[in-house]
Design an enzyme around this catalytic site. Structure first.
Site, PDB file in Angstrom:
ATOM      1  N   LYS A  79      15.035  -0.112 -17.839  1.00 62.24           N
ATOM      2  CA  LYS A  79      14.895   0.791 -18.844  1.00 62.24           C
ATOM      3  C   LYS A  79      14.310   2.091 -18.022  1.00 62.24           C
ATOM      4  CE  LYS A  79      13.544  -2.174 -22.714  1.00 62.24           C
ATOM      5  NZ  LYS A  79      14.412  -1.520 -23.775  1.00 62.24           N
ATOM      6  N   ARG A  98      18.814 -10.998 -28.270  1.00 61.20           N
ATOM      7  CA  ARG A  98      19.477 -11.935 -28.863  1.00 61.20           C
ATOM      8  C   ARG A  98      20.061 -13.147 -28.150  1.00 61.20           C
ATOM      9  NH1 ARG A  98      23.426  -6.639 -29.187  1.00 61.20           N
ATOM     10  NH2 ARG A  98      21.420  -5.745 -29.156  1.00 61.20           N
TER      11      ARG A  98
HETATM   12  N1  BES Z   1      13.067  -4.845 -27.088  1.00 62.39           N
HETATM   13  C1  BES Z   1      14.066  -3.765 -27.073  1.00 62.39           C
HETATM   14  C2  BES Z   1      14.030  -3.048 -28.436  1.00 62.39           C
HETATM   15  C3  BES Z   1      12.826  -2.233 -28.506  1.00 62.39           C
HETATM   16  C4  BES Z   1      13.136  -0.865 -28.188  1.00 62.39           C
HETATM   17  C5  BES Z   1      11.813  -2.716 -29.211  1.00 62.39           C
HETATM   18  C6  BES Z   1      11.860  -0.205 -28.699  1.00 62.39           C
HETATM   19  C7  BES Z   1      10.695  -1.972 -29.322  1.00 62.39           C
HETATM   20  C8  BES Z   1      10.726  -0.625 -29.368  1.00 62.39           C
HETATM   21  C9  BES Z   1      15.461  -4.421 -26.864  1.00 62.39           C
HETATM   22  O1  BES Z   1      15.442  -5.559 -25.970  1.00 62.39           O
HETATM   23  C10 BES Z   1      16.471  -3.567 -26.201  1.00 62.39           C
HETATM   24  O2  BES Z   1      16.248  -3.282 -25.282  1.00 62.39           O
HETATM   25  N2  BES Z   1      17.549  -3.249 -27.161  1.00 62.39           N
HETATM   26  C11 BES Z   1      18.512  -2.388 -26.563  1.00 62.39           C
HETATM   27  C12 BES Z   1      19.713  -2.928 -26.844  1.00 62.39           C
HETATM   28  C13 BES Z   1      21.030  -2.066 -26.505  1.00 62.39           C
HETATM   29  C14 BES Z   1      20.881  -2.249 -24.887  1.00 62.39           C
HETATM   30  C15 BES Z   1      22.122  -2.677 -26.969  1.00 62.39           C
HETATM   31  C16 BES Z   1      18.023  -1.058 -27.391  1.00 62.39           C
HETATM   32  O3  BES Z   1      17.838  -1.034 -28.645  1.00 62.39           O
HETATM   33  O4  BES Z   1      18.233   0.130 -27.035  1.00 62.39           O
HETATM   34 MN    MN Z   2      15.747  -5.061 -23.840  1.00 63.33          MN
END
Ligand code: BES
Ligand code: MN
Ligand code: ZN
Length: 496
Positions: A273, A347
């Site tokens: 990230k 997931r």
């Molecule tokens: N933990 C994150 C989702 C999230 C984002 C929670 C912001 C709280 C605040 C999750 O694991 C994630 O990174 N999801 C990705 C999925 C994508 C790579 C398909 C996302 O939402 O960008």
């Molecule tokens: Mn994630």
């Protein structure tokens, strides 16, 4: 903060709060005070915008004629329209105000027509308690003047005995909410998988049976998806299994199951990230935090239900041992997953946790909670959690419970055409869809791990787990969203 209930005898000193109906109509105690103070309450109202509407507060300092240093008027609106939540909000607003001005003890009079049996008073006390939370254990240099001051709230009511009885359960639910808030607030250097599991183990003193599986045991169960997420971390992944068996003997033994995403920190892994805002990912274990707090609440109030709580606890880190984009993992269900983005890790963790709870406990229904997608924040902001379900009745029950406790959920669709988006050449499925409908394709992924005829609901709580603003009964920070919702679901539909 300690809340107590007593008959209405007005304290001669300290802070005192009294209710006012819409249209500046003083209820009996306020009217009596108005007389004693030579009309100070009426004059203060007419000199301000306070009309007695629900949510309004007016502060009167050192009124002449009485020795109380502070009288607060709180609005009730139209008593015919009052619901429990309004009293909770009133209590929350009062507690916030009393803390802001540094009062250590206060009395609140509750008198409003309707509901009865102590419910108004108990709910006002409950709201004040929920508002009296602050995660400040790491502020070592703060003067006492900055800390929460209110230590005692005395709720004065003609229905004190009934209120006290109702409050007992509410206090236990609040203890669950506070535990959840503590867990999501802890930084990830302190709260790693084994530590989260240890905090859950401490609940055995309430009669919760807690079992923790380590990596070796999960390997035997074939949990390649969960283990893949954790394999880049120096911290061992854990599967936390909690049981509360509170159902009376003769009844349906099958438990209701709650499953939580417990990513103690989500760097994204190799699909890392961006730096800005990454600190928020300490609360990527919010789903697990709710499951632990909920179990605390159910056990605390001795709910007549059999419930299991399962949390997949991992840390998603990049390292020389981390999983790579393109890796194919085999889940405990036997289905294979091509991991195209290591940041879509929640997931993967849930896939194995969901399989485990079905195989082991044959539950009546499953509700999972996860801070699963950023996309749900785009869709629903921080107002509603996303709800996905294969069962209309369970969805309705959740929506209704949400409205009652003020933790709103909004159902989004599932369907074959969305499901196709996670098909892939190399394996049974991939862990991301295309750019579209990100929260839905994530839910479709989970559904592939749920048996067809089993009632299941998934709550995407990414937008509601942490609040930058705060509400009357949930100060800014970790909200505990989900504990009150699921406690109400259990109370309304799963207790005998
Ligand atoms: N933990 C994150 C989702 C999230 C984002 C929670 C912001 C709280 C605040 C999750 O694991 C994630 O990174 N999801 C990705 C999925 C994508 C790579 C398909 C996302 O939402 O960008
Ligand atoms: Mn994630
Ligand atoms: Zn995550």
């Amino acid at each position: 903060m300690k809340v107590s209930f007593a008959a209405v005898t007005l304290p001669k000193s300290g802070a005192l709060a009294v209710p006012v109906q819409e249209g500046r109509k003083l209820l009996p105690t306020a009217a009596q005070l108005d007389k004693k103070t030579g009309g100070a309450l009426s004059r203060a109202m007419s000199g301000s915008r306070f009309e007695g509407k629900s949510g309004e507060l007016l502060e009167i300092l050192v009124p002449a004629g009485i020795d109380n240093d502070r009288v607060l008027l709180y609005g009730l609106g139209d008593p015919k329209k009052l619901v429990d939540r309004d009293l909770q909000d009133a209590g929350g607003n009062l507690a916030a105000k009393l803390n802001a001005v540094g009062e250590k003890a206060a009395a609140v009079v509750v008198e409003a027509p309707g509901r009865g049996k102590g419910a108004w008073a108990a709910n006002l006390g409950y709201g004040a308690l929920l508002a009296s939370y602050r995660f400040d254990k790491y502020k070592t240099k703060e003067p006492a003047s900055k800390k929460l001051s209110l230590a005692k709230l005395s709720v004065l009511t003609a229905e004190a005995a009934d209120a006290r009885k109702l409050y007992r359960d509410l206090e236990e639910i609040a203890a669950g909410v506070f535990l959840t808030r503590d867990l999501v607030s802890e930084p990830a250097n302190v709260l790693y998988p084994a530590e989260l599991a240890a905090r859950a183990k401490a609940l055995s003193k309430l009669g919760i049976k807690v079992q923790v599986l380590g990596e070796a045991q999960m390997e035997k169960l074939g949990m390649g998806a969960l283990l893949g997420v954790g394999q880049g971390s120096a911290r061992e992944s854990q599967l936390l299994v909690m049981r509360w068996d509170g159902a009376p003997k003769a009844k349906d033994k099958r438990p209701i199951a709650f499953v939580g995403k417990g990513v103690c920190f989500d760097t994204g892994g190799i699909s890392i990230k961006p730096a800005s805002g990454m600190e928020d990912m300490k609360w990527d274990m919010g789903g697990a935090g709710v499951v632990v707090g909920l179990m605390r609440a159910l056990a605390g109030r001795k709910a007549q239900v059999n419930a299991v709580g399962i949390c997949g606890l991992v840390e998603n880190m990049p390292s020389g041992k981390a999983q790579r984009p393109g890796d194919i993992v085999t889940t405990a269900s036997g289905q294979t997953v091509e991991v195209l983005n290591t940041d879509a890790e929640g997931r993967l963790v849930l896939a194995d946790a969901l399989w485990y709870v079905q195989d082991k406990f044959k539950p009546r229904a499953i509700v999972d909670l996860a801070t699963l997608t950023g996309a749900i924040i785009v869709s629903l902001g921080s107002v509603h959690a996303g709800l996905f379900s294969n069962d209309d009745a369970l969805s309705e029950q959740l929506a209704t419970a949400g409205k009652e406790v003020g933790e709103l959920v909004w159902r989004l669709p599932l369907g074959k055409d969305y499901d196709k988006a996670i098909d892939t050449e190399a394996a049974d499925m991939k862990n991301i869809g295309n750019r579209e409908a990100g929260s839905i394709t994530a839910a479709q992924f989970l559904q592939r791990f749920v048996e067809k005829d089993l009632a299941w609901a998934h709550l995407d709580i990414a937008g509601v787990t942490w609040s930058k603003k705060g509400k009357p009964t949930a100060p800014k920070g970790g909200t505990g969203f989900g504990v009150r919702l699921l406690d109400r679901l259990v109370a309304a539909h799963y207790e005998s």
